[in-house]
Design a protein around this motif. Sequence first.
Motif, PDB file in Angstrom:
ATOM      1  N   VAL A   6      46.429 -11.484  26.171  1.00 44.09           N
ATOM      2  CA  VAL A   6      45.229 -10.661  26.176  1.00 44.09           C
ATOM      3  C   VAL A   6      44.146 -11.419  25.424  1.00 44.09           C
ATOM      4  O   VAL A   6      44.389 -11.930  24.338  1.00 44.09           O
ATOM      5  N   SER A  46      49.964 -11.910  22.681  1.00 44.72           N
ATOM      6  CA  SER A  46      50.795 -11.499  23.810  1.00 44.72           C
ATOM      7  C   SER A  46      50.620 -10.005  24.056  1.00 44.72           C
ATOM      8  O   SER A  46      50.168  -9.258  23.193  1.00 44.72           O
ATOM      9  N   ASN A  47      50.994  -9.569  25.254  1.00 45.96           N
ATOM     10  CA  ASN A  47      50.919  -8.140  25.578  1.00 45.96           C
ATOM     11  C   ASN A  47      51.789  -7.330  24.624  1.00 45.96           C
ATOM     12  O   ASN A  47      51.422  -6.231  24.226  1.00 45.96           O
ATOM     13  N   GLN A  48      52.940  -7.869  24.254  1.00 46.17           N
ATOM     14  CA  GLN A  48      53.841  -7.173  23.339  1.00 46.17           C
ATOM     15  C   GLN A  48      53.168  -6.991  21.968  1.00 46.17           C
ATOM     16  O   GLN A  48      53.255  -5.922  21.364  1.00 46.17           O
ATOM     17  N   GLN A  49      52.489  -8.010  21.480  1.00 45.89           N
ATOM     18  CA  GLN A  49      51.785  -7.897  20.203  1.00 45.89           C
ATOM     19  C   GLN A  49      50.645  -6.886  20.297  1.00 45.89           C
ATOM     20  O   GLN A  49      50.427  -6.110  19.374  1.00 45.89           O
ATOM     21  N   ALA A  50      49.927  -6.884  21.429  1.00 42.96           N
ATOM     22  CA  ALA A  50      48.838  -5.929  21.615  1.00 42.96           C
ATOM     23  C   ALA A  50      49.375  -4.504  21.627  1.00 42.96           C
ATOM     24  O   ALA A  50      48.797  -3.604  21.004  1.00 42.96           O
ATOM     25  N   GLU A  51      50.494  -4.275  22.313  1.00 41.95           N
ATOM     26  CA  GLU A  51      51.092  -2.944  22.350  1.00 41.95           C
ATOM     27  C   GLU A  51      51.560  -2.518  20.958  1.00 41.95           C
ATOM     28  O   GLU A  51      51.428  -1.351  20.584  1.00 41.95           O
ATOM     29  N   ALA A  52      52.112  -3.455  20.178  1.00 38.03           N
ATOM     30  CA  ALA A  52      52.541  -3.138  18.819  1.00 38.03           C
ATOM     31  C   ALA A  52      51.349  -2.743  17.949  1.00 38.03           C
ATOM     32  O   ALA A  52      51.429  -1.788  17.169  1.00 38.03           O
ATOM     33  N   ILE A  80      48.505  -1.441  19.004  1.00 37.28           N
ATOM     34  CA  ILE A  80      48.041  -0.132  19.474  1.00 37.28           C
ATOM     35  C   ILE A  80      48.952   0.966  18.938  1.00 37.28           C
ATOM     36  O   ILE A  80      48.492   2.014  18.488  1.00 37.28           O
ATOM     37  N   GLY A  81      50.280   0.730  18.949  1.00 40.41           N
ATOM     38  CA  GLY A  81      51.229   1.702  18.395  1.00 40.41           C
ATOM     39  C   GLY A  81      50.990   1.932  16.912  1.00 40.41           C
ATOM     40  O   GLY A  81      51.019   3.073  16.438  1.00 40.41           O
ATOM     41  N   ASN A 135      47.914   4.040  16.445  1.00 39.43           N
ATOM     42  CA  ASN A 135      48.199   5.446  16.751  1.00 39.43           C
ATOM     43  C   ASN A 135      48.928   6.130  15.592  1.00 39.43           C
ATOM     44  O   ASN A 135      48.634   7.276  15.249  1.00 39.43           O
TER      45      ASN A 135
END
Length: 162
Positions: free
Chosen positions: A103, A123-129, A131-132, A135
Amino acid sequence: MSTSSVRSSFGGRSVVVPLIRCPLCTARVKFYVSNTEKHEGWVFYRCPVSDHFWHWELEYVGYLLDNHFLVGNEAVDALGTAEDKREELTRARNRRYAGGGAVDLPGFEDGRRSAGGGAAQISNQQAEALIGLANQILVMMKALVAALIVVAVLLGISMLKK
């Protein structure tokens, strides 16, 4: 003295971009097309002798404008075409990265020599982490505000009873 040029086209528009002489060694600047994953399809101009003169297409057109190699309608057409091409290539790259890979972080320079020198991707995984985590922080802040409201109401009730 003859001048060389390259025809650049995008979206049905075609413009001529002059290939100037390198300001440091006077060799004729050449254009190349990048095949790296991050800049696939991007055009860049460089001195064939050394990297002392090197620009992405949009920055090269800016250099030509600043140094009066392009003027009038040629300048407007070349700048518009280079900007449109940069935007389309950036969108294409971001679509590739969104499909699985990395990203782009906003605010990082797209140029070859970035100011920070650091990686401009996660990485997408780091971006999702991230965002989590954001939240979870938001939920905790909401709970804290709710607790403060309850304490304020209880304090108000206790003060009214006295």
